[in-house]
Design a protein around this motif. Structure first.
Motif, PDB file in Angstrom:
ATOM      1  N   ALA A 159       0.834  -1.205   0.000  1.00  0.00           N
ATOM      2  CA  ALA A 159       0.000   0.000   0.000  1.00  0.00           C
ATOM      3  C   ALA A 159       0.867   1.253   0.000  1.00  0.00           C
ATOM      4  N   ARG A 160       1.911   1.268   0.814  1.00  0.00           N
ATOM      5  CA  ARG A 160       2.804   2.421   0.861  1.00  0.00           C
ATOM      6  C   ARG A 160       3.545   2.581  -0.469  1.00  0.00           C
ATOM      7  N   TYR A 161       3.947   1.464  -1.060  1.00  0.00           N
ATOM      8  CA  TYR A 161       4.621   1.487  -2.364  1.00  0.00           C
ATOM      9  C   TYR A 161       3.725   2.137  -3.423  1.00  0.00           C
ATOM     10  N   LEU A 162       2.466   1.734  -3.487  1.00  0.00           N
ATOM     11  CA  LEU A 162       1.551   2.304  -4.471  1.00  0.00           C
ATOM     12  C   LEU A 162       1.304   3.779  -4.209  1.00  0.00           C
ATOM     13  N   ASP A 163       1.234   4.150  -2.942  1.00  0.00           N
ATOM     14  CA  ASP A 163       1.033   5.557  -2.594  1.00  0.00           C
ATOM     15  C   ASP A 163       2.218   6.408  -3.049  1.00  0.00           C
ATOM     16  N   LEU A 164       3.427   5.891  -2.894  1.00  0.00           N
ATOM     17  CA  LEU A 164       4.617   6.616  -3.345  1.00  0.00           C
ATOM     18  C   LEU A 164       4.646   6.747  -4.864  1.00  0.00           C
ATOM     19  N   VAL A 165       4.210   5.703  -5.574  1.00  0.00           N
ATOM     20  CA  VAL A 165       4.145   5.785  -7.031  1.00  0.00           C
ATOM     21  C   VAL A 165       3.132   6.852  -7.444  1.00  0.00           C
ATOM     22  N   LEU A 166       2.000   6.891  -6.753  1.00  0.00           N
ATOM     23  CA  LEU A 166       0.987   7.912  -7.049  1.00  0.00           C
ATOM     24  C   LEU A 166       1.560   9.311  -6.881  1.00  0.00           C
ATOM     25  N   GLU A 167       2.254   9.550  -5.775  1.00  0.00           N
ATOM     26  CA  GLU A 167       2.836  10.869  -5.534  1.00  0.00           C
ATOM     27  C   GLU A 167       3.847  11.222  -6.625  1.00  0.00           C
ATOM     28  N   GLY A 168       4.636  10.226  -7.040  1.00  0.00           N
ATOM     29  CA  GLY A 168       5.598  10.471  -8.101  1.00  0.00           C
ATOM     30  C   GLY A 168       4.927  10.805  -9.417  1.00  0.00           C
ATOM     31  N   LEU A 169       3.830  10.121  -9.728  1.00  0.00           N
ATOM     32  CA  LEU A 169       3.097  10.407 -10.959  1.00  0.00           C
ATOM     33  C   LEU A 169       2.519  11.815 -10.947  1.00  0.00           C
ATOM     34  N   VAL A 170       1.934  12.195  -9.828  1.00  0.00           N
ATOM     35  CA  VAL A 170       1.364  13.540  -9.719  1.00  0.00           C
ATOM     36  C   VAL A 170       2.440  14.604  -9.948  1.00  0.00           C
ATOM     37  N   SER A 171       3.603  14.436  -9.312  1.00  0.00           N
ATOM     38  CA  SER A 171       4.696  15.392  -9.497  1.00  0.00           C
ATOM     39  C   SER A 171       5.165  15.425 -10.949  1.00  0.00           C
ATOM     40  N   HIS A 172       5.265  14.271 -11.574  1.00  0.00           N
ATOM     41  CA  HIS A 172       5.700  14.166 -12.971  1.00  0.00           C
ATOM     42  C   HIS A 172       4.753  14.938 -13.888  1.00  0.00           C
ATOM     43  N   LEU A 173       3.463  14.711 -13.712  1.00  0.00           N
ATOM     44  CA  LEU A 173       2.481  15.394 -14.550  1.00  0.00           C
ATOM     45  C   LEU A 173       2.450  16.888 -14.277  1.00  0.00           C
ATOM     46  N   ALA A 174       2.583  17.256 -13.015  1.00  0.00           N
ATOM     47  CA  ALA A 174       2.542  18.673 -12.650  1.00  0.00           C
ATOM     48  C   ALA A 174       3.707  19.448 -13.252  1.00  0.00           C
ATOM     49  N   MET A 175       4.840  18.777 -13.450  1.00  0.00           N
ATOM     50  CA  MET A 175       6.008  19.440 -14.042  1.00  0.00           C
ATOM     51  C   MET A 175       5.952  19.463 -15.565  1.00  0.00           C
ATOM     52  N   GLY A 176       4.905  18.847 -16.131  1.00  0.00           N
ATOM     53  CA  GLY A 176       4.769  18.854 -17.571  1.00  0.00           C
ATOM     54  C   GLY A 176       5.751  17.963 -18.300  1.00  0.00           C
ATOM     55  N   LEU A 177       6.243  16.933 -17.630  1.00  0.00           N
ATOM     56  CA  LEU A 177       7.208  16.019 -18.241  1.00  0.00           C
ATOM     57  C   LEU A 177       6.494  15.070 -19.208  1.00  0.00           C
ATOM     58  N   PRO A 178       7.239  14.448 -20.151  1.00  0.00           N
ATOM     59  CA  PRO A 178       6.618  13.568 -21.161  1.00  0.00           C
ATOM     60  C   PRO A 178       5.823  12.427 -20.534  1.00  0.00           C
ATOM     61  N   VAL A 179       4.721  12.081 -21.184  1.00  0.00           N
ATOM     62  CA  VAL A 179       3.850  11.026 -20.649  1.00  0.00           C
ATOM     63  C   VAL A 179       3.804   9.802 -21.561  1.00  0.00           C
ATOM     64  N   ASP A 180       4.606   9.794 -22.616  1.00  0.00           N
ATOM     65  CA  ASP A 180       4.516   8.743 -23.633  1.00  0.00           C
ATOM     66  C   ASP A 180       4.667   7.343 -23.055  1.00  0.00           C
ATOM     67  N   ALA A 181       5.597   7.148 -22.142  1.00  0.00           N
ATOM     68  CA  ALA A 181       5.892   5.797 -21.646  1.00  0.00           C
ATOM     69  C   ALA A 181       5.161   5.454 -20.359  1.00  0.00           C
ATOM     70  N   LEU A 182       4.306   6.343 -19.883  1.00  0.00           N
ATOM     71  CA  LEU A 182       3.739   6.129 -18.551  1.00  0.00           C
ATOM     72  C   LEU A 182       2.733   4.986 -18.499  1.00  0.00           C
ATOM     73  N   ASP A 183       2.060   4.686 -19.603  1.00  0.00           N
ATOM     74  CA  ASP A 183       1.161   3.528 -19.596  1.00  0.00           C
ATOM     75  C   ASP A 183       1.952   2.260 -19.308  1.00  0.00           C
ATOM     76  N   GLY A 184       3.102   2.142 -19.948  1.00  0.00           N
ATOM     77  CA  GLY A 184       3.954   0.984 -19.704  1.00  0.00           C
ATOM     78  C   GLY A 184       4.472   0.944 -18.285  1.00  0.00           C
ATOM     79  N   VAL A 185       4.801   2.111 -17.739  1.00  0.00           N
ATOM     80  CA  VAL A 185       5.269   2.173 -16.354  1.00  0.00           C
ATOM     81  C   VAL A 185       4.173   1.670 -15.409  1.00  0.00           C
ATOM     82  N   LEU A 186       2.942   2.106 -15.639  1.00  0.00           N
ATOM     83  CA  LEU A 186       1.845   1.666 -14.776  1.00  0.00           C
ATOM     84  C   LEU A 186       1.556   0.177 -14.959  1.00  0.00           C
ATOM     85  N   ASP A 187       1.774  -0.344 -16.164  1.00  0.00           N
ATOM     86  CA  ASP A 187       1.654  -1.796 -16.364  1.00  0.00           C
ATOM     87  C   ASP A 187       2.654  -2.539 -15.470  1.00  0.00           C
TER      88      ASP A 187
END
Length: 203
Positions: A159-187
């Motif tokens: 649960a903590r691991y998934l929460d940390l991934v969520l926080e990282g995703l939010v920061s990534h999107l907020a900074m406007g970084l590329p999202v092309d590979a993120l579907d694969g990352v979430l897989d």
């Protein structure tokens, strides 16, 4: 004078929340002055604070609303689906000029900042943030009972691991970084918490 119906009151409250969300996203908590909140909602300060005690209560209501919506998705589909939904929102845009409507990111990041810097907010937020954490653990425990979750890592750690991934995703999107590979990352993230295939366990 005609009485205002419950539905009308709820609609007005949501209208204020939607406008405030845009304002907090654009200016942050400190920069979201009452004048800017008036401009963003199209309402007077009297109308705004008729529904919310003060700016802090307004912001907390926004954060609670986000946490509740996310908890509902988590309970049914898991925290990775929440991440997929956030990614889809960032890609789809707001439908008006093709740009992404990331106002929810501003609220989420402001929650993180205030948790670090504002003890009063942190105390008020703890009870509400527990709803999302409870939904995440509950979903994982149900998956574990069904044999769909890896059994070599405790549920609270996952649960903590998934929460940390969520926080990282939010920061990534907020900074406007590329999202092309993120579907694969979430897989990869989703596969990492699933039960290992039987052949792999016995190899």
């Amino acid at each position: 004078m005609p009485r205002v119906s419950t539905d009308q009151l709820a609609a007005r409250r949501q209208h204020i929340l939607d406008g405030a969300r845009r304002c907090f996203a654009a200016y942050g908590y400190e920069g979201a002055t009452v004048r800017r909140l008036e401009q963003s909602t199209g309402l007077s300060r009297g109308a705004i604070f008729h529904y919310f005690r003060d700016k802090d209560a307004l912001f907390l209501a926004l954060a609670e609303q986000d946490a509740r919506r996310m908890a509902d998705v988590v309970a049914e589909q898991g925290l990775v689906q929440v991440m997929r939904n956030l990614l889809a929102t960032a890609r789809e845009g707001d439908g008006s000029d093709g740009t992404a409507d990331l106002s929810w990111l501003g609220t989420r990041l402001e929650v993180s900042r205030r948790l670090r810097t504002d003890p009063d907010f942190r105390q008020g937020w703890q009870a509400h943030s527990a709803e999302l954490a409870t939904a995440t653990v509950g979903r994982l425990e149900r998956q574990a009972a069904a044999g769909a979750l890896r059994d070599d890592v405790p549920v609270p750690v996952l649960a903590r691991y998934l929460d940390l991934v969520l926080e990282g995703l939010v920061s990534h999107l907020a900074m406007g970084l590329p999202v092309d590979a993120l579907d694969g990352v979430l897989d990869v993230v989703e596969q990492s918490v699933r039960a290992l295939p039987r052949a792999t366990r016995t190899a």
